[in-house]
Design a protein around this motif. Structure first.
Motif, mmCIF file in Angstrom:
data_model
loop_
_atom_site.group_PDB
_atom_site.id
_atom_site.type_symbol
_atom_site.label_atom_id
_atom_site.label_comp_id
_atom_site.label_asym_id
_atom_site.label_seq_id
_atom_site.Cartn_x
_atom_site.Cartn_y
_atom_site.Cartn_z
ATOM 1 N N ALA A 15 1.084 -1.145 0.041
ATOM 2 C CA ALA A 15 0.110 -0.129 0.151
ATOM 3 C C ALA A 15 0.940 1.318 0.035
ATOM 4 C CB ALA A 15 -0.730 -0.073 1.360
ATOM 5 N N ASP A 16 1.983 1.195 0.761
ATOM 6 C CA ASP A 16 2.698 2.441 0.567
ATOM 7 C C ASP A 16 3.667 2.706 -0.475
ATOM 8 O OD1 ASP A 16 3.717 4.547 2.225
ATOM 9 O OD2 ASP A 16 5.290 3.583 3.131
ATOM 10 N N LEU A 17 3.882 1.744 -1.114
ATOM 11 C CA LEU A 17 4.709 1.633 -2.233
ATOM 12 C C LEU A 17 3.740 1.937 -3.857
ATOM 13 C CD1 LEU A 17 7.522 -0.722 -1.689
ATOM 14 C CD2 LEU A 17 7.688 1.663 -1.764
ATOM 15 N N LEU A 18 2.737 1.172 -3.830
ATOM 16 C CA LEU A 18 1.793 1.169 -4.976
ATOM 17 C C LEU A 18 0.595 2.137 -4.894
ATOM 18 C CD1 LEU A 18 1.737 -2.666 -5.594
ATOM 19 C CD2 LEU A 18 3.464 -0.974 -6.537
ATOM 20 N N VAL A 19 0.201 2.399 -3.706
ATOM 21 C CA VAL A 19 -1.009 3.393 -3.880
ATOM 22 C C VAL A 19 -0.512 4.783 -4.298
ATOM 23 C CG1 VAL A 19 -2.715 4.610 -2.251
ATOM 24 C CG2 VAL A 19 -2.454 2.099 -2.243
ATOM 25 N N PRO A 20 0.704 5.358 -3.872
ATOM 26 C CA PRO A 20 0.976 6.652 -4.587
ATOM 27 C C PRO A 20 1.188 6.390 -5.919
ATOM 28 C CG PRO A 20 2.197 6.116 -2.439
ATOM 29 C CD PRO A 20 1.434 4.918 -2.709
ATOM 30 N N VAL A 21 1.809 5.425 -6.495
ATOM 31 C CA VAL A 21 1.779 5.205 -8.075
ATOM 32 C C VAL A 21 0.538 5.298 -8.690
ATOM 33 C CG1 VAL A 21 2.600 3.706 -9.859
ATOM 34 C CG2 VAL A 21 3.967 4.052 -7.849
ATOM 35 N N ALA A 22 -0.511 4.982 -8.190
ATOM 36 C CA ALA A 22 -1.774 5.140 -8.742
ATOM 37 C C ALA A 22 -2.492 6.476 -8.633
ATOM 38 C CB ALA A 22 -2.831 3.932 -8.177
ATOM 39 N N LEU A 23 -2.133 7.184 -7.337
ATOM 40 C CA LEU A 23 -2.731 8.422 -7.020
ATOM 41 C C LEU A 23 -2.034 9.384 -7.904
ATOM 42 C CD1 LEU A 23 -3.091 8.265 -3.119
ATOM 43 C CD2 LEU A 23 -4.759 8.131 -5.183
ATOM 44 N N ALA A 24 -0.835 9.109 -8.298
ATOM 45 C CA ALA A 24 -0.124 10.141 -8.931
ATOM 46 C C ALA A 24 -0.401 10.184 -10.262
ATOM 47 C CB ALA A 24 1.444 9.888 -9.143
ATOM 48 N N HIS A 32 7.548 11.240 -9.582
ATOM 49 C CA HIS A 32 8.023 10.161 -8.452
ATOM 50 C C HIS A 32 9.497 10.641 -8.370
ATOM 51 C CE1 HIS A 32 4.338 8.174 -8.497
ATOM 52 N NE2 HIS A 32 4.283 7.858 -9.627
ATOM 53 N N LEU A 33 10.302 11.023 -9.110
ATOM 54 C CA LEU A 33 11.732 11.357 -9.129
ATOM 55 C C LEU A 33 11.831 12.537 -8.160
ATOM 56 C CD1 LEU A 33 12.909 10.595 -12.643
ATOM 57 C CD2 LEU A 33 13.035 9.181 -10.638
ATOM 58 N N MET A 34 11.019 13.703 -8.322
ATOM 59 C CA MET A 34 11.280 14.761 -7.589
ATOM 60 C C MET A 34 10.400 15.033 -6.377
ATOM 61 S SD MET A 34 13.499 16.195 -9.881
ATOM 62 C CE MET A 34 13.734 16.398 -11.678
ATOM 63 N N ASP A 35 9.221 14.367 -6.432
ATOM 64 C CA ASP A 35 8.267 14.795 -5.216
ATOM 65 C C ASP A 35 8.211 13.653 -4.235
ATOM 66 O OD1 ASP A 35 7.520 17.225 -6.613
ATOM 67 O OD2 ASP A 35 6.285 16.250 -7.809
ATOM 68 N N PRO A 46 -4.867 17.204 -5.428
ATOM 69 C CA PRO A 46 -6.263 16.746 -5.609
ATOM 70 C C PRO A 46 -6.541 15.169 -5.259
ATOM 71 C CG PRO A 46 -4.812 16.344 -7.614
ATOM 72 C CD PRO A 46 -4.174 17.195 -6.415
ATOM 73 N N VAL A 47 -5.593 14.371 -4.737
ATOM 74 C CA VAL A 47 -5.665 13.143 -4.110
ATOM 75 C C VAL A 47 -5.387 13.172 -2.806
ATOM 76 C CG1 VAL A 47 -5.367 12.184 -6.296
ATOM 77 C CG2 VAL A 47 -3.416 12.510 -4.825
ATOM 78 N N ARG A 48 -5.557 14.337 -1.927
ATOM 79 C CA ARG A 48 -4.889 14.232 -0.422
ATOM 80 C C ARG A 48 -5.652 13.331 0.370
ATOM 81 N NH1 ARG A 48 -7.587 18.737 -1.849
ATOM 82 N NH2 ARG A 48 -9.371 19.308 -0.497
ATOM 83 N N ILE A 49 -6.965 13.194 0.139
ATOM 84 C CA ILE A 49 -7.836 12.298 1.136
ATOM 85 C C ILE A 49 -7.408 11.041 0.837
ATOM 86 C CG2 ILE A 49 -10.130 11.434 1.284
ATOM 87 C CD1 ILE A 49 -11.135 14.440 0.798
ATOM 88 N N TRP A 50 -7.199 10.641 -0.556
ATOM 89 C CA TRP A 50 -6.839 9.117 -0.758
ATOM 90 C C TRP A 50 -5.526 8.756 0.049
ATOM 91 C CZ3 TRP A 50 -10.929 6.202 -1.589
ATOM 92 C CH2 TRP A 50 -11.881 6.716 -2.306
ATOM 93 N N GLU A 51 -4.599 9.653 -0.040
ATOM 94 C CA GLU A 51 -3.121 9.553 0.210
ATOM 95 C C GLU A 51 -3.117 9.370 1.908
ATOM 96 O OE1 GLU A 51 0.652 8.475 0.865
ATOM 97 O OE2 GLU A 51 -0.664 7.888 -0.778
#
Length: 193
Positions: A15-24, A32-35, A46-51
């Motif tokens: 969840a910690d590694l893959l959910v951010p990939v989907a939300l991005a 993903h490289l800079m942020d 725009p995805v703050r609630i989900w993250e």
């Protein structure tokens, strides 16, 4: 290690590694490289609630895993106690980071987020070192020692790269993710022993 403990650990890491990939994908301009991952949960995202919900979930799964691992690593010795505390501290940091999102302005929420996640990362970064001294993990001592060196290196690059915009230190997001992958590799390796 009990099956529910290993399952909680694996689900938390994924969840910690893959959910951010989907939300991005729903956050225009996110890199993903800079942020950092925290940027996905920031107030302007725009995805703050989900993250932020994801961070609380990740922290909760790590708590469950730590409790199960505490049973597995009995009898307790100083190194296994510190190992479990490292996971619990990281889990608490995830939960607090999800409750108190980062903000471009230096708000109280941002300060709590930064302190909680920073302490969590530091605590978990020492887990490969504690694992070197744990009797049940004696078969992977050398690998844990190597992972500790890698964890310190990537965490140092992550901290040094904050607010940098040029050169190799501009890749804050990359260094954060590399650090997480190394730490999660350590937890996985030690979890299947």
């Amino acid at each position: 290690m009990p099956e529910f403990t290993l399952t909680a650990l694996i689900l938390g890491m994924l969840a910690d590694l893959l959910v951010p990939v989907a939300l991005a994908k729903k956050y225009p301009g996110y890199s993903h490289l800079m942020d950092t991952i925290s940027a996905l949960g920031a107030r302007k995202s725009p995805v703050r609630i989900w993250e932020n919900v994801n961070l609380v979930l990740v922290g909760s799964l790590f708590m469950v895993s730590a409790i199960g691992q505490a049973q597995f690593f009995k009898p307790h010795q100083w190194s296994s106690t510190l190992y479990i505390l490292g996971i619990l501290t990281f889990a608490s940091g995830c939960i607090l980071a999800g409750i108190f999102p980062a903000d471009p302005q230096k708000s109280l929420s941002t300060k709590i987020h930064g302190v909680a996640s920073g302490i969590g990362f530091i605590a978990l970064s020492f887990n490969p070192l504690w694992a070197v001294f744990m009797q049940p993990l004696k078969g992977v001592r050398v690998l844990n020692g190597f992972l500790f060196v890698c964890a310190v290196l990537t965490f140092s690059l992550f901290v040094a790269s904050e607010n940098r915009e040029t050169g190799c230190l501009k890749y804050t997001g990359l260094y954060q993710r590399l650090n997480l992958i190394i730490l999660y590799l350590c937890l996985s390796l030690n979890g299947i022993q």
